[in-house]
Write a protein that holds these residues in place. Structure first.
Motif: not given
Length: 550
Positions: A66-74
């Motif tokens: 969940l944390l990585a999904t929320l933080l990983l952006w271009p």
């Protein structure tokens, strides 16, 4: 670089897969301390423990996904994840090596650690952790190709991942709700081992508190203080109280408390009063030292709250006493900031009791007898020791005081046989014994000018490998007795005893009764016959042994 690694790095990886791989790495390799603690805390058969730890791992995986999904952006995703990896690698080292937990107080210790203390914590093992668990995976992230779909599809993809992860985590919790609920309720402290979430949360709480403190002006406290006749009356001599704030000494390593080794030969010869049942306010200096002088009980104490009010040092100064704070540690933690403190140099080979990189505690006494003798005044001296500050205990002791051998000469305590760790620690206790006895002998040498008293309490204790724990700063609720049961020693001169009515024989009779840091504030006021509404006779540890005219 091998061709297959190059090909893998150049192969675009969907962002949701990348988030999952990142979460898998963090949940497994950076959280071994969490799994070890969970395994030890869970009761039942081996099969049940394996199942519970496995389910805990899946929940951690879901959380970090969940944390990585929320933080990983271009553009911004990679730097953020790299920062988390580097933080997690460092945190994993300290949790795995010393058995520490990361809470707000631990973060406070980090921010208040000086250069000398930091230097002692550096090691090859720390470098390997940072390299293998931090820098290397960070480099792989930096070189990886991540495929991000267009924004609408990316948002939909992330929403789907979040829903699936939450659903799976909820199913795991509901399938074993009683066990999970009971575990969380009874072992709340294990949340301090979830890495790096523990460090992020604790740091945010600490910084939020510091931001508030910057605008705080300490409120007056005890300003109605007035010296009683025992202090202010017509007396041939001045009054002198020396308070020694110890560092990382534990009661069970004092032979005065029954320890098998003779670690207190000099204090025993001076017939001091030893209080065998004393406890600390905290398990780290940044909490215990402010607490000792604050006037708050441990149950009511908070560092930020104490910073909002004047303390014992202020009251002593306002009462007209000369207050001298001499420090061989990382400062008074704000206690003496309004009165002033004097720190020993970080090292000076030209001085007695000093090496090039550090001064031993005996340097606190250099020049002090002459300073007191040349200008007699009613005085309180606070001596803040380096004491048993670890992990490099052997550095706290001059070579001639290495009584117990061989000693651990490493800051990697787990690499030394426990016997060598204990030897190094006990040598530092014996040197503290010499320092404390020398302080009392200094007071005896000033008997022509002062009626004097001496009181020593350590700020907290230390773990030296018991139950896999090293050093200190374990949350107080679960801290072992080695970190909270502290030595406490007092001595009063014949002149002080007669003038202030403090009976040594009476103190000795009740020396096994409970005492704590809660008593310091009120006992010091009572000993010196200082009258103020801030004084609580119920917390004056010496009150029942004090007889004097009102």
């Amino acid at each position: 670089m091998p061709a297959f690694i190059t090909s893998v790095l150049r192969r675009p990886l969907p962002s949701w897969q990348f988030s999952l791989l990142f979460a898998l790495f963090v949940a497994t390799l950076l959280n071994t301390a969490f799994y070890q603690a969970t395994w030890q805390a869970v009761h039942g058969s081996t099969g049940f423990k394996v199942l519970f730890v496995s389910l805990s791992g899946l929940l951690l995986l879901g959380f970090f996904n969940l944390l990585a999904t929320l933080l990983l952006w271009p553009r911004i995703g990679k730097p953020v994840l790299i920062a988390l990896l580097l933080l997690g690698a460092g945190v994993a080292y300290f949790m795995n090596t010393y058995g520490v937990m990361i809470d707000r107080n631990m973060v406070r210790n980090v921010f208040q650690t000086d250069v000398r203390e930091t230097r002692e914590l550096l090691s090859l093992r720390l470098g390997l952790y940072l390299l293998l668990l931090g820098a290397l995976p960070a480099w792989l992230i930096a070189r990886s190709e991540i495929h991000f779909p267009r924004l609408p599809r990316l948002l939909g993809q992330k929403l789907l991942v979040l829903l699936v992860t939450v659903a799976v985590s909820a199913a795991i919790i509901l399938s074993s709700y009683q066990g999970v609920a009971s575990f969380v309720r009874n072992h709340k402290e294990i949340r301090y081992l979830i890495n790096p979430a523990n460090a992020i949360y604790a740091t945010s709480r600490y910084l939020a508190g510091e931001k508030i403190k910057k605008d705080v002006v300490a409120a007056p406290y005890g300003r109605d203080v007035k010296p009683g006749p025992a202090l202010a009356g017509a007396h041939a001599k001045k009054a002198l109280l020396v308070l020694v704030v110890g560092e990382t000494a534990r009661a069970e390593s004092f032979s005065l408390n029954g320890y098998a080794r003779d670690t207190n030969p000099e204090l025993r010869a001076l017939n001091v009063v030893n209080f065998s049942n004393a406890s600390s306010c905290g398990t780290e200096t940044a909490v215990s030292v402010p607490c000792m002088f604050s006037g708050y009980r441990r149950d009511d104490f908070d560092v930020s709250r104490a910073d909002e009010r004047e303390n014992l040092i202020d009251i002593l100064h306002n009462a007209g006493l000369r207050v001298i704070w001499l420090d061989n540690n990382a400062g008074s933690k704000g206690v003496a900031k309004r009165v002033g403190e004097e720190s020993l140099p970080p090292g000076d080979a030209s001085r007695a009791h000093c090496r090039a990189d550090e001064c031993y505690d005996m340097a606190l006494l250099d020049g002090l007898p002459q300073r007191l003798a040349n200008n007699p005044q009613n005085t309180v001296v606070v001596l803040h020791q380096k004491g048993n500050h670890g992990p490099a205990y052997y550095l706290r002791v001059p070579p001639e005081f290495e009584t117990f051998k061989p000693v651990c000469r490493s800051n990697q305590l787990q690499d030394c046989p426990r016997e060598q760790i204990v030897n190094a620690y006990d040598n530092a206790i014996r040197y503290t014994d010499h320092f404390l006895a020398s302080t009392i002998r200094m007071l005896q040498g000033l008997e022509g000018q002062y009626d004097s008293a001496f009181w020593y309490m350590s700020d907290h204790g230390e773990s030296t490998g018991e139950k896999g724990l090293y050093l200190h700063a374990t949350p107080y609720l679960i801290a072992p007795s080695q970190q909270t049961h502290i030595p406490m020693v007092a001595w009063v001169s014949a002149g002080f005893e007669q003038r202030f009515g403090v009976s040594s024989s009476c103190l000795r009779q009740g020396s096994a009764d409970a005492a704590s840091h809660d008593n310091l504030f009120h006992t010091a006021l009572g000993m010196l016959d200082l009258r103020t509404s801030a004084y609580d006779s119920g917390l004056d540890r010496f009150r029942s042994c004090t007889r004097r005219a009102n």
